[in-house]
Enzyme design. Structure first.
Site, PDB file in Angstrom:
ATOM      1  N   HIS A 101       0.848  -1.197   0.000  1.00  0.00           N
ATOM      2  CA  HIS A 101       0.000   0.000   0.000  1.00  0.00           C
ATOM      3  C   HIS A 101       0.875   1.236   0.000  1.00  0.00           C
ATOM      4  CE1 HIS A 101       0.814  -1.320   4.101  1.00  0.00           C
ATOM      5  NE2 HIS A 101       0.879  -0.030   4.417  1.00  0.00           N
ATOM      6  N   HIS A 103       0.895   5.258   1.175  1.00  0.00           N
ATOM      7  CA  HIS A 103       0.262   6.281   2.003  1.00  0.00           C
ATOM      8  C   HIS A 103       0.316   7.614   1.244  1.00  0.00           C
ATOM      9  CE1 HIS A 103       0.671   4.066   5.987  1.00  0.00           C
ATOM     10  NE2 HIS A 103       1.557   3.404   5.258  1.00  0.00           N
TER      11      HIS A 103
END
Ligand code: AMP
Ligand code: ZN
Length: 138
Positions: A101, A103
């Protein structure tokens, strides 16, 4: 590819709720539930890949395009003057969810958040040796 025990796979499948911002065939973006600043967003591929070394490069275009789109929207929604894109790989780097992922963290002129301190090489030869060492592993 999904992992039944992975929290982000379960969010991508809709089994666990999230504050969704954007999705397309390959990518999902939703708010981080523990934001550095409100609007802190996570962008994930819907398929399960542990980290940068395992995610297929072909997903790069979808991910980059979502990062651009979502970061622009986060800036507008929060009135931020800037943003950081951060991506942690491995426990040592602070990764806690092992489904890759990115941010997006909105930043403000006066937010006084500090990044880590930077150092230096003892001399130019040591720096060249480091570059050669890394290049030898490509
Ligand atoms: P990292 O430390 O880079 O692995 O980041 C994982 C991030 O996922 C952290 O910032 C968490 O706050 C966030 N997070 C964990 N579970 C959830 C969830 N169910 N919904 C939204 N964000 C989450
Ligand atoms: Zn997963």
């Amino acid at each position: 590819m999904t992992d039944a025990n992975c929290i982000f796979c379960r969010i991508a499948k809709g089994e666990i709720p999230c504050a969704k911002i954007y999705e397309d065939d390959n990518v999902l973006a939703f708010l981080d539930l523990a934001p550095v600043h409100h609007g802190h967003t996570l962008v994930i591929p819907k398929s399960h890949h542990k980290d940068m070394l395992e995610v297929p490069a072909e997903l790069g275009t979808s991910i980059f395009s979502a990062l651009q789109k979502v970061a622009a929207a986060v800036m507008k929604a929060t009135g931020a003057q800037g943003f950081n894109v951060m991506q942690n790989n491995g426990l040592a780097a602070g990764q806690t969810v092992f489904h890759i992922h990115w941010h997006i963290i909105p930043r403000f002129d006066d937010d006084s958040l500090e990044m880590w301190e930077q150092g230096s090489y003892p001399d130019a030869a040591a720096m060249q040796a480091m570059a050669a060492s890394v290049a030898s592993h490509l």
